[in-house]
Design an enzyme around this catalytic site. Sequence first.
Site, PDB file in Angstrom:
ATOM      1  N   HIS A  21       0.905  -1.310   0.075  1.00  0.00           N
ATOM      2  CA  HIS A  21      -0.068   0.027   0.018  1.00  0.00           C
ATOM      3  C   HIS A  21       0.830   1.132   0.038  1.00  0.00           C
ATOM      4  CE1 HIS A  21       0.918   0.564   4.200  1.00  0.00           C
ATOM      5  NE2 HIS A  21       0.139  -0.634   4.796  1.00  0.00           N
ATOM      6  N   HIS A  24       4.092   1.604   2.256  1.00  0.00           N
ATOM      7  CA  HIS A  24       5.280   1.047   1.919  1.00  0.00           C
ATOM      8  C   HIS A  24       6.096   1.819   0.651  1.00  0.00           C
ATOM      9  CE1 HIS A  24       2.829  -2.427   3.135  1.00  0.00           C
ATOM     10  NE2 HIS A  24       3.699  -2.716   3.943  1.00  0.00           N
ATOM     11  N   CYS A 130       3.452 -12.415  18.965  1.00  0.00           N
ATOM     12  CA  CYS A 130       2.607 -12.176  18.063  1.00  0.00           C
ATOM     13  C   CYS A 130       3.054 -12.259  16.692  1.00  0.00           C
ATOM     14  CB  CYS A 130       2.292 -10.481  18.024  1.00  0.00           C
ATOM     15  SG  CYS A 130       1.195 -10.036  16.878  1.00  0.00           S
ATOM     16  N   CYS A 133       3.315  -9.348  14.353  1.00  0.00           N
ATOM     17  CA  CYS A 133       4.618  -8.552  14.578  1.00  0.00           C
ATOM     18  C   CYS A 133       5.687  -9.393  14.145  1.00  0.00           C
ATOM     19  CB  CYS A 133       4.644  -8.061  15.893  1.00  0.00           C
ATOM     20  SG  CYS A 133       3.451  -6.798  16.249  1.00  0.00           S
ATOM     21  N   CYS A 156      -2.276  -8.429  20.983  1.00  0.00           N
ATOM     22  CA  CYS A 156      -1.196  -7.438  20.742  1.00  0.00           C
ATOM     23  C   CYS A 156      -1.935  -6.149  20.576  1.00  0.00           C
ATOM     24  CB  CYS A 156      -0.656  -7.982  19.349  1.00  0.00           C
ATOM     25  SG  CYS A 156       0.319  -6.802  18.839  1.00  0.00           S
ATOM     26  N   HIS A 159      -1.653  -5.246  16.659  1.00  0.00           N
ATOM     27  CA  HIS A 159      -2.480  -5.915  15.915  1.00  0.00           C
ATOM     28  C   HIS A 159      -3.806  -6.321  16.257  1.00  0.00           C
ATOM     29  CE1 HIS A 159       1.383  -6.708  14.015  1.00  0.00           C
ATOM     30  NE2 HIS A 159       0.525  -6.834  12.498  1.00  0.00           N
ATOM     31  N   LYS A 306      -2.627   4.371  11.758  1.00  0.00           N
ATOM     32  CA  LYS A 306      -1.601   3.743  10.885  1.00  0.00           C
ATOM     33  C   LYS A 306      -2.290   3.059   9.768  1.00  0.00           C
ATOM     34  CE  LYS A 306       2.611   1.019  10.507  1.00  0.00           C
ATOM     35  NZ  LYS A 306       2.209  -0.665  10.730  1.00  0.00           N
ATOM     36  N   LYS A 309      -2.047  -3.265   6.262  1.00  0.00           N
ATOM     37  CA  LYS A 309      -2.446  -4.334   5.505  1.00  0.00           C
ATOM     38  C   LYS A 309      -3.343  -5.387   6.430  1.00  0.00           C
ATOM     39  CE  LYS A 309       2.133  -5.861   4.919  1.00  0.00           C
ATOM     40  NZ  LYS A 309       3.333  -6.186   4.239  1.00  0.00           N
TER      41      LYS A 309
HETATM   42  O1  ME8 Z   1       7.882  -4.992   9.211  1.00  0.00           O
HETATM   43  N1  ME8 Z   1       3.146   4.581   7.050  1.00  0.00           N
HETATM   44  O2  ME8 Z   1       7.696  -5.607   6.915  1.00  0.00           O
HETATM   45  P1  ME8 Z   1       6.144  -4.787   6.594  1.00  0.00           P
HETATM   46  C1  ME8 Z   1       4.542   4.621   6.770  1.00  0.00           C
HETATM   47  N2  ME8 Z   1       9.310  -7.440   6.976  1.00  0.00           N
HETATM   48  N3  ME8 Z   1       5.151   3.538   6.116  1.00  0.00           N
HETATM   49  C2  ME8 Z   1       4.901   2.367   6.389  1.00  0.00           C
HETATM   50  C3  ME8 Z   1       3.208   2.188   6.720  1.00  0.00           C
HETATM   51  C4  ME8 Z   1       2.398   3.447   6.998  1.00  0.00           C
HETATM   52  N4  ME8 Z   1       1.264   3.339   7.352  1.00  0.00           N
HETATM   53  N5  ME8 Z   1       2.845   0.809   6.775  1.00  0.00           N
HETATM   54  C5  ME8 Z   1       4.094   0.355   6.356  1.00  0.00           C
HETATM   55  C6  ME8 Z   1       8.353  -5.709   8.219  1.00  0.00           C
HETATM   56  N6  ME8 Z   1       4.951   1.019   6.160  1.00  0.00           N
HETATM   57  C7  ME8 Z   1       9.358  -6.629   7.986  1.00  0.00           C
HETATM   58  C8  ME8 Z   1      10.832  -5.485   7.900  1.00  0.00           C
HETATM   59  S1  ME8 Z   1      13.358  -5.295   7.599  1.00  0.00           S
HETATM   60  C9  ME8 Z   1      14.657  -6.272   8.011  1.00  0.00           C
HETATM   61  C10 ME8 Z   1      11.928  -6.374   8.094  1.00  0.00           C
HETATM   62  C11 ME8 Z   1       6.336   0.660   5.700  1.00  0.00           C
HETATM   63  O3  ME8 Z   1       5.722  -5.542   5.426  1.00  0.00           O
HETATM   64  C12 ME8 Z   1       7.247   1.110   6.735  1.00  0.00           C
HETATM   65  O4  ME8 Z   1       8.830   1.188   6.172  1.00  0.00           O
HETATM   66  O5  ME8 Z   1       5.434  -4.766   7.797  1.00  0.00           O
HETATM   67  C13 ME8 Z   1       7.375   0.071   7.673  1.00  0.00           C
HETATM   68  O6  ME8 Z   1       8.638  -0.048   8.795  1.00  0.00           O
HETATM   69  C14 ME8 Z   1       7.303  -0.886   6.997  1.00  0.00           C
HETATM   70  O7  ME8 Z   1       6.468  -0.549   5.669  1.00  0.00           O
HETATM   71  C15 ME8 Z   1       6.969  -2.341   7.358  1.00  0.00           C
HETATM   72  O8  ME8 Z   1       6.729  -3.278   6.415  1.00  0.00           O
HETATM   73 MG    MG Z   2       4.189  -4.581   9.307  1.00  0.00          MG
END
Ligand code: ME8
Ligand code: MG
Length: 526
Positions: A21, A24, A130, A133, A156, A159, A306, A309
């Site tokens: 979304h 990301h 969780c 997370c 959590c 979530h 926030k 997904k």
């Molecule tokens: O945490 N506003 O992956 P993830 C701004 N796989 N940025 C956002 C956001 C929002 N509402 N939602 C998501 C993970 N992001 C792990 C990371 S790294 C070694 C492993 C962005 O798919 C932001 O960068 O849940 C957040 O930290 C990341 O997506 C989380 O993506």
């Molecule tokens: Mg996440």
Amino acid sequence: MAAGDSFYIATPIFYVNDVPHIGHAYTEVAADVLARWHRQGGDDTWLLTGTDEHGQKILRTAVANDTTPKAWADKLVADAWLPLLETINIANDDFIRTTDERHESAVTIFLQKLYDDGFIYSGEYEGYYCVGCEEYKQLDDLLETPDGDYAGQLVCKIHGRPVEVLKEKNYFFRMSDFQQGLLDLYESQPDFIQPESVRNEIIQFVKQGLDDLSISRSSFDWGIQIPWDHSHVLYVWFDALLNYITAIGYGTDDENFERRWPAVQLVGKDIARFHAVIWPAMLMAAGLPTPRKVFGHGWLLVGGEKMSKSKLTGIAPSQITDTFGVDAFRYYFMRAISFGQDGSFSWEDLSARYQAELANGFGNLSSRVIAMLTRYRDGVVPNGVELTEADEAIFAAAERVTAEADAAIERLAIHEALAAIWTLVDDLNGYITIQEPWALAKDPANAERLDAVLFTALRGLGTLAVLLSPFIPDAAAKLWSAIGGSGEVQQQNVRAAFDWTGGPLVTPLDSSLFPRIEQVEAGTTA
Ligand code: ME8
Ligand code: MG
């Protein structure tokens, strides 16, 4: 930084449980803007992004969709995560997947080293987990819900779903050994964690003391095997964090690793702790340098929460780019949100900024200058003109803005860089209003003055094309070619953007850089 220095920047690697979304996309665009800026400044730049594919969350998603986790990940990467990079024009140098063989083998090397050096031991974990997370939880992180679907259960806080109780024999990483080392790092390198709010929170957290970290699981097998005990797979975060070094040759290509590492790491503040506590502790244990910095940016909010997904509040990037275009998407998020703070997305704000700043401000300026050069001078750019104070002021502004934008990028204040660049857009628009080239054109006696005004305005546009190329690459390229810039705008040094001396010939734009959008009305009400 000095030109030629290494600039390695990485985004988090995203979970493939679902499609991306705009949250990301936000991280991707910010990292891409910084990378493009440094690349255009002549730095030895590398932008890494990728996907996080192991662990229970992905395993369960695959099972729920009647497929295997690898098949699920392959599909999501091909159908959603790689296409995202096209949708928002990301010029990444590499894309790593944690299921890549190069990653798995280097992770194995890293683990074995930590084990051999005594940083890993076998123990018993008992506590909460969780899956959303992918994190071990303390009671503080949980809520007891009195009613609803999960009445009486511990859920959590992030979530809103019940946590699971784990009691397993696990391998542990001696993270507690690194408490003082981490505090020393935060102290001696004050910009290691940014922004300040995130830094304070992390320091607070580490000061309370660190537990050792359980880094293996034996109740499922979707992960990288622990090399000395194949009945365990590696904890997904330990696996995922290592992507930043496995992608650049840790364990296999020392030369490239030395060339790139350490990285600037952009993450959302939700995962700053993993990156600013666990990750540097892992690196210290392995005797490797810690990251250059960890920047925990703010969240895109929807209805004050926030965007996520798991809560189904995600907006697909293409919903915005289909109407407004890629450049407007990139511009909007970098301009409207102070990098580091939360921001609420709204169609109204996007639409208003599109009209005022991109269409009327920058787009219109470009069309007018090009149209006047075409109309009054057949596109031939005047040369050897005599400059007045007003003209010199524009050149001085261009030089100042170039330096200010570069300094802002260095501080990762992306919004400030754009704001600085926009003062030149405004100055040029003001300059044209005052100089009135259309009035000068009416009297051949003013021909020399008109030459000087057109030349000055054109040079200003050249500076803007170069400075804006990292933010709005397509519009900048279109402008650059219309004003007769030589080569590609992406090859022009941003740090010398003020110094462009003008091409010989201007050719009309075949369409506005930011056309008026009839559907904007539809977008705002959608
Ligand atoms: O945490 N506003 O992956 P993830 C701004 N796989 N940025 C956002 C956001 C929002 N509402 N939602 C998501 C993970 N992001 C792990 C990371 S790294 C070694 C492993 C962005 O798919 C932001 O960068 O849940 C957040 O930290 C990341 O997506 C989380 O993506
Ligand atoms: Mg996440």
